[in-house]
Design a protein around this motif. Structure first.
Motif, PDB file in Angstrom:
ATOM      1  N   SER A   5       0.709  -1.175   0.028  1.00 24.97           N
ATOM      2  CA  SER A   5       0.057   0.012  -0.024  1.00 24.97           C
ATOM      3  C   SER A   5       0.974   1.149   0.077  1.00 24.97           C
ATOM      4  O   SER A   5       2.166   1.276   0.289  1.00 24.97           O
ATOM      5  CB  SER A   5      -0.952  -0.128   1.219  1.00 24.97           C
ATOM      6  N   THR A   6       0.237   2.445  -0.224  1.00 22.66           N
ATOM      7  CA  THR A   6       1.096   3.550  -0.117  1.00 22.66           C
ATOM      8  C   THR A   6       0.212   4.667   0.202  1.00 22.66           C
ATOM      9  O   THR A   6      -0.983   4.579   0.559  1.00 22.66           O
ATOM     10  CB  THR A   6       1.440   3.819  -1.704  1.00 22.66           C
ATOM     11  N   THR A  40      -4.649   8.156  -5.427  1.00 22.66           N
ATOM     12  CA  THR A  40      -4.746   8.396  -3.961  1.00 22.66           C
ATOM     13  C   THR A  40      -6.254   9.074  -3.523  1.00 22.66           C
ATOM     14  O   THR A  40      -6.774   9.848  -4.242  1.00 22.66           O
ATOM     15  CB  THR A  40      -3.698   9.288  -3.415  1.00 22.66           C
ATOM     16  N   ARG A  45      -4.628   8.032   0.278  1.00 21.73           N
ATOM     17  CA  ARG A  45      -4.072   6.339   0.334  1.00 21.73           C
ATOM     18  C   ARG A  45      -4.395   5.608  -0.869  1.00 21.73           C
ATOM     19  O   ARG A  45      -5.356   6.093  -1.596  1.00 21.73           O
ATOM     20  CB  ARG A  45      -4.603   5.653   1.664  1.00 21.73           C
ATOM     21  N   LEU A  61       6.902   1.587  -7.569  1.00 21.80           N
ATOM     22  CA  LEU A  61       5.711   2.485  -7.659  1.00 21.80           C
ATOM     23  C   LEU A  61       6.026   3.617  -8.440  1.00 21.80           C
ATOM     24  O   LEU A  61       7.211   4.310  -8.101  1.00 21.80           O
ATOM     25  CB  LEU A  61       5.515   2.660  -6.167  1.00 21.80           C
ATOM     26  N   HIS A  94       4.251  -1.027   3.506  1.00 25.28           N
ATOM     27  CA  HIS A  94       3.718   0.212   3.012  1.00 25.28           C
ATOM     28  C   HIS A  94       4.783   1.061   2.767  1.00 25.28           C
ATOM     29  O   HIS A  94       5.747   1.132   3.408  1.00 25.28           O
ATOM     30  CB  HIS A  94       3.164   0.630   4.386  1.00 25.28           C
ATOM     31  N   VAL A  95       4.781   1.775   1.656  1.00 23.69           N
ATOM     32  CA  VAL A  95       5.709   2.798   0.988  1.00 23.69           C
ATOM     33  C   VAL A  95       5.060   4.014   1.008  1.00 23.69           C
ATOM     34  O   VAL A  95       4.577   4.772  -0.012  1.00 23.69           O
ATOM     35  CB  VAL A  95       6.226   2.103  -0.309  1.00 23.69           C
ATOM     36  N   PRO A  96       5.210   4.940   1.819  1.00 22.84           N
ATOM     37  CA  PRO A  96       4.725   6.415   1.839  1.00 22.84           C
ATOM     38  C   PRO A  96       5.485   7.334   1.137  1.00 22.84           C
ATOM     39  O   PRO A  96       6.474   7.079   0.976  1.00 22.84           O
ATOM     40  CB  PRO A  96       4.755   7.039   3.496  1.00 22.84           C
ATOM     41  N   THR A 106      11.099   9.074   1.007  1.00 19.31           N
ATOM     42  CA  THR A 106      10.174   7.976   1.167  1.00 19.31           C
ATOM     43  C   THR A 106      10.950   6.994   2.221  1.00 19.31           C
ATOM     44  O   THR A 106      11.905   7.257   2.489  1.00 19.31           O
ATOM     45  CB  THR A 106       9.819   7.165  -0.074  1.00 19.31           C
TER      46      THR A 106
END
Length: 110
Positions: A5-6, A40, A45, A61, A94-96, A106
């Protein structure tokens, strides 16, 4: 199988970055396979880019930051951001992405 997820946050405006196009690809020696796309949500998200799970390997991503810059009224130096990462165990990844007009960062989240 693993999942990913991001979450995209606009650090300059102090809010989630809504409407950022995102694409998840699997990178092999022979090809690049697009596994999922999305944008998003109101909270910045994207939760289900590969609902069937991911095998071990290298993934990417891609974030279409230029589209977000237009809708947020900002001038952003980086029109797109690509983050390449490896999955080597079965867990959730999870890659913010943290954005500002002249920088991004990131990390591997939880």
């Amino acid at each position: 199988m693993s999942t990913v997820s991001t979450h995209v946050l606009d650090t300059a405006l102090g809010r989630p970055a809504q409407g950022v196009p995102v694409r998840l690809s699997w990178i092999t020696d022979d090809e690049v396979v697009v596994l999922g796309t999305g944008s998003t949500d109101d909270d910045g998200r994207v939760t289900e880019l590969a609902p069937d799970g991911l095998e071990f390997g290298t993934y990417q991503l891609w974030f279409g930051v230029a589209a977000y810059a237009i809708t947020s009224g900002q001038s952003i130096f980086f029109p797109e951001v690509t983050v390449t990462f490896q999955i080597n165990d079965e867990r959730h990844y999870h890659v913010p992405l943290l954005l500002s007009p002249f920088a991004y960062s990131t990390y591997r989240g939880s």
